[in-house]
Design an enzyme around this catalytic site. Structure first.
Site, PDB file in Angstrom:
ATOM      1  N   SER B  53       0.800  -1.234   0.000  1.00  0.00           N
ATOM      2  CA  SER B  53       0.000   0.000   0.000  1.00  0.00           C
ATOM      3  C   SER B  53       0.830   1.281   0.000  1.00  0.00           C
ATOM      4  CB  SER B  53      -0.958   0.019   1.202  1.00  0.00           C
ATOM      5  OG  SER B  53      -0.223   0.155   2.412  1.00  0.00           O
ATOM      6  N   LYS B  90       0.309   4.641   6.534  1.00  0.00           N
ATOM      7  CA  LYS B  90      -0.261   5.459   5.467  1.00  0.00           C
ATOM      8  C   LYS B  90       0.220   6.901   5.610  1.00  0.00           C
ATOM      9  CE  LYS B  90      -3.057   2.278   3.742  1.00  0.00           C
ATOM     10  NZ  LYS B  90      -2.234   1.200   4.294  1.00  0.00           N
TER      11      LYS B  90
END
Lengths: 416, 134
Positions: B53, B90
């Site tokens: 990710s 993230k």
């Protein structure tokens, strides 16, 4: 003012740092060999299950009550403890570690200082940087700081500062909740009409000294706000087993550090044995002075945390375990002010014949006689000694241990 | 050559035939990765990234991330956050009061938060360790 900082439900809080699924749940941590409950979350306490409840008694109710158990992960707790002490040292010049999750702090501030705000700042820093909620109490003496800490824990801010009107605060405090007053002593005090902390404080120090001991008289003085337990005193109270001393003059040789620490360990072990306790490990620390020439160096503290292979009260075994780590305490060029040792993971009671422990004592022939008899009766190597290897699944005595999140590269948390 | 093993000193500056070295005036210590990458040991933790990710940010699956919990997350920080009891890495984005966690991979969706309080940040990622030889 002296401060007392300690972690809330410390072992459980450590487990929750990296496993958020434990938040808000009834969680308990078990002693070595998954023996009994040694730490409980608030939710677990609310179920009415007492400290020290053996695992086998809990087992049938685990699912029904929704409780979650963890085997003790002392490597993790030791690492988190080290971090907390390190953060405290950034706030105050003197941190006197008292147990794995408690420390007295000696700030160098004048009166009219906002202690409450200071406590809140320390608490929120520890919570943010490490993830462990703490209680903080400030008071003029160690005994009162303990009381302030307990009040702080229950308050919304987590911090409590003892007001000048001490009587108000301790008037209704049951005397058995005072630091150093155990059950036996409580009964004796009650027979003299002493039921509350204030009654103890105002009874009369001389009378207390005569009827009981100098320790009780000192406690009474401390309750009134007069310091008796200084930073360098032996901790005379039974809930903690530690020994520390300030050096007569600054120490600069490693051999002196090693020798003094060995002496402190043997003294502390005497106390341990006198109380019929065993320790799972030991913290050793050495405090050094700041330097000003040839250039400024901060003062500070070196610390080693040594788990014992098995919980013990034997000085020789402790010295053996500690020896390879002592060098970490010492930095050439530093002048040392004091050293101290603190036992952690204390276990009381009858000798736990730990059949799975490594063969430490060469004269354990009696032990192995028993092991052999049991093996013969139950057959098929029912019991083996740990030295034969840990890989056998049925030998696992830490079935519910969390990973070593902070001390083993293979166990660091996974993030997606 | 001093064969006496009791004196095991590491000579940092070889003394040339009677002349002290000019380099003696300069303190020298080897370069230390801890000093470079772990500014605050008490607040620093290591975690391992899994998945793709954040690949466009230079974080590959299996990399170790250095997480400093003493740092404040600002718009554009790479953070470790806790969502439904799982840790995720993230970008932290905060623009016009709207808070979100964004991946660095077009195949992944950002996660938006109506209320900033709902977002539990564990810490800020200060560095990534990518080992070619383990």
């Amino acid at each position: 003012m002296i401060g007392l900082v300690d972690g809330n439900n410390f072992f459980v809080s450590c487990e929750r740092i990296f496993d958020k699924s434990l938040e808000g749940k009834p969680v308990a941590v078990l002693s070595s060999n998954d023996g009994c409950v040694i730490a409980r979350s608030y939710e677990f306490k609310a179920l009415g299950i007492a400290m020290g409840t053996p695992y086998f008694k809990l087992k049938p109710d685990i699912k029904r009550l929704g409780i979650i158990l963890r085997s003790g992960n002392h490597e993790l707790y030791a690492d988190i403890s080290r971090r907390i002490m390190s953060v405290l040292a950034e706030f105050v010049p003197d941190v006197e570690q008292y147990s794995i999750d408690e420390a007295f702090i000696w700030p160098a501030y004048e009166n009219n200082f906002d202690w409450h705000n200071f406590g809140i700042k320390m608490r929120s820093t520890i919570l943010k940087w490490i993830g462990v909620p703490c209680g903080i109490g400030f008071a003029p003496t160690k005994t009162l700081a303990k009381i302030a800490n307990h009040i702080g824990k229950k308050s919304s801010s987590g911090v409590f500062v003892m007001p000048s009107n001490i009587k108000n605060v301790i008037e209704n405090l049951p005397v058995e909740e005072v630091w150093g007053i155990g059950r036996n002593l409580t009964d004796k005090l009650k027979r003299k009409g002493i039921y509350t902390a204030w009654q103890l404080a105002s009874y009369g120090d001389e009378k207390l000294h005569k009827a009981f001991s100098i320790g009780v008289a000192r406690t009474a003085m401390e309750l009134r706000g007069f310091q008796c337990y200084q930073e360098e005193d032996i901790n005379a109270l039974s809930q903690s087993i530690s020994y520390s001393r300030c050096y007569g003059e600054p120490v600069v040789d490693f051999s002196d550090i090693a020798e003094s620490v060995s002496y402190y360990i043997s003294r502390a072990a005497e106390k341990l044995r006198a109380e019929g306790q065993r320790a799972s490990g030991i913290n050793i620390y050495s405090v050094y002075y700041p330097e000003y020439k040839p250039y400024r160096l901060d003062g500070g503290m070196s610390e080693v945390i040594v788990p014992f292979p098995t919980s013990t009260d034997d000085t020789i075994e402790m010295l053996k375990a500690v020896k390879p780590h002592l060098q970490k305490l010492f930095k050439q060029g530093r002048r040392y002010k004091k050293s101290g040792v603190v036992f952690w993971g204390l276990e009381r009671g009858a000798v736990q014949l730990d059949m799975f422990a490594p063969k430490i004592n060469a004269t354990n022939s009696k032990l192995f006689e028993t092991v052999d008899k049991l093996n013969a009766r139950y057959g098929k190597r029912a019991l083996v000694s740990l030295s034969e290897g840990l890989d056998k699944k049925w030998l696992a005595k830490r079935n519910m241990a969390s990973p070593n999140y902070t001390t083993d590269w293979n166990d660091i948390p996974i993030v997606h | 050559m001093n064969k006496n093993k009791k004196h095991a000193q590491i000579m940092e500056n070889v003394v040339m035939a009677g002349f002290p070295s000019v380099a003696d005036n300069y303190a020298s210590t080897p370069l230390d990765l801890n000093e470079l990458l772990v500014k605050r040991p008490s607040a620093t933790f290591f975690v391992r990234a899994m998945g793709e990710s954040m690949i466009d940010a230079g974080i590959n699956s299996g990399d170790i991330l250095i997480v400093d919990r003493s740092l404040e997350a600002i718009d554009g920080s790479i953070v470790i956050a806790c969502i439904q009891n799982e840790f995720t890495v993230k970008y932290f984005r905060k623009k016009n009061g709207v808070v979100s966690l964004e991946p660095a991979n077009e195949n992944f969706e950002p996660i938006l938060f109506k209320d900033e309080m709902q977002l539990q940040i564990f810490g800020v990622v200060s560095a990534v360790i990518h080992q070619f030889v383990k």
